[in-house]
Design a protein around this motif. Structure first.
Motif, PDB file in Angstrom:
ATOM      1  N   THR A 408      35.439  30.206  45.552  1.00 52.59           N
ATOM      2  CA  THR A 408      36.750  30.375  46.186  1.00 52.59           C
ATOM      3  C   THR A 408      36.979  29.329  47.272  1.00 52.59           C
ATOM      4  O   THR A 408      38.025  28.669  47.313  1.00 52.59           O
ATOM      5  CB  THR A 408      36.859  31.789  46.799  1.00 52.59           C
ATOM      6  OG1 THR A 408      36.589  32.766  45.786  1.00 52.59           O
ATOM      7  CG2 THR A 408      38.235  32.018  47.383  1.00 52.59           C
ATOM      8  N   MET A 472      40.615  37.013  40.718  1.00 54.02           N
ATOM      9  CA  MET A 472      40.559  38.215  41.544  1.00 54.02           C
ATOM     10  C   MET A 472      40.333  39.459  40.683  1.00 54.02           C
ATOM     11  O   MET A 472      39.514  40.325  41.023  1.00 54.02           O
ATOM     12  CB  MET A 472      41.865  38.356  42.339  1.00 54.02           C
ATOM     13  CG  MET A 472      41.857  39.510  43.330  1.00 54.02           C
ATOM     14  SD  MET A 472      43.301  39.462  44.413  1.00 54.02           S
ATOM     15  CE  MET A 472      44.629  39.617  43.216  1.00 54.02           C
ATOM     16  N   ALA A 475      36.772  39.623  39.402  1.00 56.12           N
ATOM     17  CA  ALA A 475      35.785  39.918  40.441  1.00 56.12           C
ATOM     18  C   ALA A 475      35.859  41.343  40.963  1.00 56.12           C
ATOM     19  O   ALA A 475      34.864  41.876  41.468  1.00 56.12           O
ATOM     20  CB  ALA A 475      35.961  38.939  41.596  1.00 56.12           C
ATOM     21  N   THR A 476      37.031  41.985  40.827  1.00 53.42           N
ATOM     22  CA  THR A 476      37.207  43.291  41.477  1.00 53.42           C
ATOM     23  C   THR A 476      37.345  44.460  40.515  1.00 53.42           C
ATOM     24  O   THR A 476      37.058  45.603  40.889  1.00 53.42           O
ATOM     25  CB  THR A 476      38.458  43.265  42.377  1.00 53.42           C
ATOM     26  OG1 THR A 476      39.608  42.898  41.602  1.00 53.42           O
ATOM     27  CG2 THR A 476      38.285  42.254  43.511  1.00 53.42           C
ATOM     28  N   LEU A 477      37.790  44.215  39.284  1.00 48.90           N
ATOM     29  CA  LEU A 477      38.026  45.310  38.339  1.00 48.90           C
ATOM     30  C   LEU A 477      36.993  45.324  37.225  1.00 48.90           C
ATOM     31  O   LEU A 477      36.417  44.296  36.876  1.00 48.90           O
ATOM     32  CB  LEU A 477      39.430  45.190  37.737  1.00 48.90           C
ATOM     33  CG  LEU A 477      40.619  45.255  38.707  1.00 48.90           C
ATOM     34  CD1 LEU A 477      41.929  45.141  37.937  1.00 48.90           C
ATOM     35  CD2 LEU A 477      40.581  46.535  39.532  1.00 48.90           C
ATOM     36  N   SER A 478      36.794  46.483  36.651  1.00 44.91           N
ATOM     37  CA  SER A 478      35.906  46.628  35.494  1.00 44.91           C
ATOM     38  C   SER A 478      36.754  46.631  34.222  1.00 44.91           C
ATOM     39  O   SER A 478      37.805  47.281  34.182  1.00 44.91           O
ATOM     40  CB  SER A 478      35.109  47.933  35.577  1.00 44.91           C
ATOM     41  OG  SER A 478      34.301  47.946  36.741  1.00 44.91           O
TER      42      SER A 478
END
Length: 524
Positions: A408, A472, A475-478
């Protein structure tokens, strides 16, 4: 350091400007090296993940093999060398480099490379040693080549200095070499030295440098055809019955001697040579590995190419597609061997190989990124866009390695400095994009044809927003349980579409290039 008055005939103002320039270059080198070392403090590939670990362990294991086994066993499967566990599959120069690193490692701590017992070895001291080996390789091979190239570019000093900072802070190479862990800077740096040889018309030096690059990593084949076509076309422009023929013979002998020196220990028998070649080109591994942003991986979303086609058909299909897509730029370079055309051909051929060839890895996009970096000062808008997409295309791998933060920060920093120092976001006119010859040709048939600058800027912004969003989300959700590879597949599809557009763009630039001009020395 030289005093301000040391250069004969130099005025005080010129001396001051010279010292200011070198001060800036020193600062840029300090910044780029600091960024590299900071990234190296993060996790590496396969850290703490037995039994196979990752590329870090592969490089350590090659040191273990090369220092403990005789040369003739390096590429063979034996009781002491299990090829299924990171067997050596790079050319001899990589093996020799591993051997040199192994001697240094042995002098520090023999446990790091002891046969069998060192498998999967991890410690803070060893990580520091391995990171330093990449750092030194970058400092000795790649960075000097880039410095030399930028120094001989045309343009004001401010633009050169800005270009140097942007090129050295390209996130893709930094993240893969100093984060994930590889030595791409060696082969890429040697390729740049090869280009510099052609730039100064020192074709024998350039030939040796590129042979070394090819003998360090076989993926440098992505760049081989442009080197061949440029040298052939340049010789054809001379008298083939005289100077041109002598030049070709010298080049051929130089290449043969360079390869013979690199392969000497493996030329003792035909079996040895064939085994090395088999390890370098493993057809049985399949069309592609993991989720890579090329055509075959993207096509597999709707058609399982690996299952539908036999391995031999896959090989011939990829060979044919690659050949057809790189043929136009190779023919143009042979007929019209200019240095600018050579750089464009490097982009086109490496992109064709990446998109259509057999056994492609996501990291291979660095081979296309290198010539784009060399064009950054000429076409900053498209080059910046490509380089950001190339880094994004490796995001699933970087995320798996725990490199989200450096990815990032380095990507945002690169976007900021290219748009600020090179005004990349403002260079969107047809002249800036070098599309004037193409647009003039199209206007013969479509008089109203134009490419509005606002359209280019809007597309770029939408692309950046999409990459940020996908990063994003990944990196944050499954992902849904029934679609575990959803996010990597979306990244691959997104990247592939961009690379196909870039392939068309750089082909247009090359094919619309004006005819050959003699005595080109300076880099545009």
């Amino acid at each position: 350091m030289r005093s301000v008055q040391e250069v004969p005939g130099e005025t005080e103002g010129e001396a001051r400007r010279r010292m200011e320039r070198w001060s800036l270059i020193t600062m840029i080198l300090a910044v780029s090296l600091t960024v590299r070392w900071t990234v190296s403090l993060n996790p590496y590939s396969g850290a703490g993940k037995p039994p196979m670990f990752g590329d870090y362990e592969a490089q350590r294991h090659w040191q273990e093999i090369t220092i403990n086994l005789p040369v003739h066993q390096w590429y063979f499967n034996t009781s002491s060398n299990n090829l299924k566990y990171w067997g050596l599959d790079y050319p001899p120069l990589t093996a020799y480099h591993s051997l040199i690193c192994a001697y240094v490692a042995k002098s520090i701590n023999p446990e790091w490379i002891s046969l069998h017992t060192s498998r999967g070895f991890e410690s803070l001291g060893h990580k520091l040693f391995m990171r330093v080996t990449v750092f030194v390789a970058d400092l000795v091979v790649y960075i000097p080549a880039i410095l030399c190239y930028i120094h001989h570019c045309e343009g004001p000093e401010r633009k050169k200095v800005s270009s140097l900072l942007c090129v050295l802070l390209y996130p893709g190479l930094i993240l893969i070499d100093h984060g994930h862990f590889q030595y791409n800077s060696i082969s890429l740096g040697l390729a740049v030295w090869g280009l510099l040889g052609l730039l100064f018309d020192r074709v024998l030096f350039g030939s040796v440098a590129f042979c070394l690059a090819l003998n360090y990593k076989q993926m440098e084949l992505y760049h081989a055809l442009p080197f061949f076509c440029y040298l052939l076309g340049n010789s054809l422009k001379r008298d083939l019955k005289g100077e041109g023929m002598i030049r070709l013979i010298k080049i051929a002998l130089t290449v043969l001697i360079s390869f013979a020196c690199c392969w000497l220990p493996f030329l003792t028998s035909l079996q040895q040579s064939l085994q090395v070649l088999q390890r370098l080109f493993p057809v049985d591994r399949g069309l592609f590995e993991d989720k890579v942003g090329n055509v075959w991986c993207s096509l597999s979303v709707i058609l399982k190419v690996k299952k539908v086609l036999s391995p031999s058909t896959q090989v011939w299909l990829s060979f044919t597609a690659t050949l057809l897509t790189l043929l136009p730029t190779c023919i143009k370079l042979t007929i019209n061997p200019t240095l600018n055309g050579f750089k464009l051909a490097l982009v086109n051929c490496s992109l064709s190989f990446f998109l259509f060839s057999f056994q492609v890895h996501e990291k291979s996009i660095l081979l296309a990124a290198l010539p784009v970096l060399l064009l950054l000062h000429e076409i900053p808008f498209m080059a910046t866009w490509f380089l950001l997409v190339s880094t994004f295309s490796m995001f699933p791998l970087l995320l798996k390695d725990g490199l989200l933060l450096p990815y990032t920060v380095t990507s945002l920093a690169f976007l900021l400095i290219t748009t600020t120092l090179l005004s990349a976001f403002d260079k969107v006119s047809l002249e800036d994009l070098q599309l004037q010859p193409f647009s003039q040709g199209v206007r013969r048939y479509i008089p109203q044809f134009t490419i509005p600058p606002q359209f280019a800027k809007l597309t770029f912004l939408l692309s950046i927003i999409a990459m940020a969003t996908l990063s994003m989300i990944s990196a944050t959700l499954s992902p849904p349980p029934q679609l575990p590879d959803l996010f990597p597949v979306l990244v691959s599809l997104f990247s592939c579409i961009h690379f196909l557009i870039f392939l068309m763009y750089f082909n247009i630039l090359h094919l619309s290039e004006p005819l050959y001009k003699k005595h080109q020395r300076k880099v545009k």
